[in-house]
Enzyme design. Structure first.
Site, PDB file in Angstrom:
ATOM      1  CE  LYS A  55     -10.143  10.274   1.917  1.00 38.17           C
ATOM      2  NZ  LYS A  55      -8.913   9.452   1.866  1.00 38.17           N
TER       3      LYS A  55
ATOM      4  CD  GLU B 111     -10.776   7.635  -0.879  1.00 39.58           C
ATOM      5  OE1 GLU B 111      -9.950   7.654   0.062  1.00 39.58           O
ATOM      6  OE2 GLU B 111     -11.124   6.601  -1.473  1.00 39.58           O
TER       7      GLU B 111
ATOM      8  CD  GLU C 170      -5.904   8.311  10.574  1.00 36.80           C
ATOM      9  OE1 GLU C 170      -5.092   7.372  10.690  1.00 36.80           O
ATOM     10  OE2 GLU C 170      -6.177   8.844   9.480  1.00 36.80           O
TER      11      GLU C 170
ATOM     12  CD  GLU D  96      -7.232   2.224   1.780  1.00 35.87           C
ATOM     13  OE1 GLU D  96      -7.010   3.411   2.124  1.00 35.87           O
ATOM     14  OE2 GLU D  96      -8.002   1.920   0.851  1.00 35.87           O
TER      15      GLU D  96
ATOM     16  CE  LYS E 168      -3.328   2.658   2.745  1.00 39.55           C
ATOM     17  NZ  LYS E 168      -4.167   2.736   3.959  1.00 39.55           N
TER      18      LYS E 168
END
Length: 573
Positions: A542, A538, A359, A403, A309
């Site tokens: 965001k 995406e 986060e 992921e 990744k």
């Protein structure tokens, strides 16, 4: 011609030149950023003490530290009067110690919003500004007992000035952590150092991020602490003869900041006015993004590659006809963010780094540690049924499961290296935010000793959610691929304290200032099965909480006349 008109024309001229220089989308951001070299990197070092100068291991613990709670005031004006009086008493009765930190705090029965207090302060470029608000209120230990019946809950903190700051161009180290902790007594839990660390300290610092250095933390001189049902105004003074910052200098600077601060609170509109966009560019462009993602996928699929990744990011620059107020922008983001960290970090004379990130990196309370894994993204549905269907699709997606699992297991292993009793609960769930939803898991453990906090921070950052896996292979690919400086984007942002520390991951963020306009940052995880167009969409989702504030508007007649005048000045004779 009036000076204000000349200033306005000068601003528009700079933006026109910016537009001319950034029209070529193939230019790397470092080239585009080169004309920002005129940004004046702040010389705030001479305005207060840099606690990172010298080696912390060779300096003793500070000699004096305490928090003094003053009588309760009815409003910010009365609280400021009490602080002035208390500072005058300090001047008449100075401490005997050659180093120390003292916090004076004045409880206020009136509820004042910290972000409105910050917006009400005079725009003095030499004042650093900070703001931090966690996604859910946490009880702050040891700050009760000042006339409020229940334990106060810290909702948000805003601060100006610098009692002591910590900044350097070298990577953040254990000795820098010691330097900060030296000024954070355990019996004064609201003395905190707020700041951020670069995503990659080994990369070159671009002009727009210059004032932040490799890391930047500050203990504010004046703070408004917003509590549930009340608030608190505080003043902090720090001094250290061994750092050539004696008591007299520190107290004089605090008195100066108090004189310039305002007790008048202006009500803020919760919706920032939209701005007329003169120019906008993505770095990389959509075409370059597609080729970059496809190249990364080839590396991931390679037989000899350990990479599973990599998180690739995009920087989007918007040049506007009017300056953007970062505090007004941040206030407008609060409507998006009950479940997110809001933050602002602005060194003096610098653009502001603001964000609304969901986060958490970690929270420490004494030896207890909590963290979380967040990965995989879907948009919210237009109806309850549609939202549930999207949630089920996210939960059943093999690509998103891969992921997410990479992120969760990496964080778990890193916690186990410094903590005992590590638990993961739930192992996979969906966390819903106003615009998006993510796969999510909570992790917790217990530090073996407080000194392991630095090792935990150094280990957790960067997480696979913002870098990739394995970490070093992903970091190298990012350094080779991305054509802009991430700066503090995707780095740790938060605060250290004597008993607690809390850090978020600086995503869903922007760098906002007069010279840079608005630089918006977003990233997305690339794993086997990723699609370049879907990942680009995406990124759009965001950044949408920012771009909604940047609608293209027709310029006013006055703006048109000014633009035409500038164009005439630029025309060849």
């Amino acid at each position: 011609m009036a000076a204000s008109a000349m200033g306005a024309q000068s601003k528009i001229l700079r933006r026109l030149l910016d537009k001319r220089e950034t029209n070529n989308a193939s230019l790397p951001i470092n080239t585009v950023s080169f004309h920002l070299s005129s940004i004046r990197v702040s010389s705030c070092c001479i305005m207060s003490m840099n606690g990172c100068e010298g080696e912390a291991r060779f300096r003793p613990a500070i000699g004096a530290s305490e928090t003094r709670t003053l009588p309760v005031s009815a409003d910010p004006g009365s609280a400021m009067d009490r602080l002035r009086s208390a500072v005058s008493d300090l001047k008449e009765n100075p401490p005997a110690s050659s180093s120390g930190i003292i916090r004076l705090q004045a409880p206020i029965t009136e509820r004042v919003k910290a972000i409105e207090w910050l917006h009400s302060q005079p725009p003095r470029c030499r004042f650093p500004r900070v703001f931090f608000s966690p996604p859910s209120a946490c009880t702050a230990s040891g700050i009760n007992g000042f006339g409020i019946e229940h334990d106060p809950i810290v909702v948000s903190v805003a601060g100006i000035g610098s009692a002591v700051f910590f900044r350097h161009l070298r990577p953040f180290s254990y000795h820098d952590w010691l330097s900060i902790k030296r000024f954070l007594p355990a019996d004064s839990p609201l003395i905190r150092a707020y700041g951020a660390i670069r995503f990659d300290a080994r990369s070159d610092v671009s002009a727009e991020w210059g004032a932040f250095g490799s890391f930047y933390f500050v203990i504010p001189q004046i703070e408004l602490v917003e509590l549930t049902g009340s608030c608190m105004l505080a003043a902090t003074v720090a001094w250290d003869d061994s750092s050539d910052w004696p008591w007299e200098n520190a107290l004089q600077l605090l008195q100066s900041t108090i004189r310039e601060s305002s007790s008048f609170i202006k009500q803020m509109k919760r919706h920032a006015p939209t701005a007329f966009i003169l120019n906008s560019n993505h770095f990389p462009s959509k075409k370059n993004w597609d080729s970059t993602v496809n190249s990364a996928l080839q590396v991931i699929k390679g037989q000899d590659s350990p990479l599973t990744k990599v998180v690739l990011a995009r920087s989007s620059r918007y040049v506007t006809a009017s300056d953007i107020d970062p505090i007004v922008w941040l206030a407008s983001l609060q409507a998006e963010g009950e479940n997110a960290y809001q933050f602002c970090l602005q060194p003096p004379g610098s653009p502001a780094f603001i964000g609304n990130t969901p986060e958490k990196l970690f929270h420490r309370s004494l030896l207890s540690i909590s963290s979380e894994a967040l990965a995989g993204t879907r948009v919210r549905g237009g109806s309850t049924a549609q939202d549930l269907q999207i949630e089920l699709d996210l939960l059943s997606s093999p690509k998103d499961h891969l992921e997410f699992t990479i992120v969760r297991e990496s964080i778990r292993r890193k916690l186990e290296a410094t903590c005992s009793d590590v638990v993961v609960e739930p192992r996979k769930a969906v966390r819903k935010l106003p615009r998006v939803q993510h796969l999510h898991a909570l992790l917790a453990g217990r530090l073996k000793r407080e000194e392991d906090e630095y090792d935990l921070l150094a280990s957790l950052h960067p997480t696979p959610a913002v870098c990739g896996f394995p970490t070093e292979e992903a970091r190298l690919l990012i350094a080779e691929t991305e054509v802009f400086d991430r700066g503090m984007y995707a780095g740790p942002v938060g605060w250290f304290g004597g008993r607690e520390s809390e850090f978020a991951v600086g995503i869903r963020s922007a760098l906002v200032g007069k010279e840079v306009g608005a630089l918006l940052y977003a990233g997305t995880g690339i794993v086997e099965g990723s699609n370049a167009s879907s990942e680009w969409n995406e990124l759009q989702i965001k950044t949408s909480q920012f771009t909604k504030l940047l609608k293209l508007e027709m310029p006013s007649q006055k703006e048109l006349m000014t633009l035409q005048h500038i164009q005439k000045l630029r025309a060849p004779a």
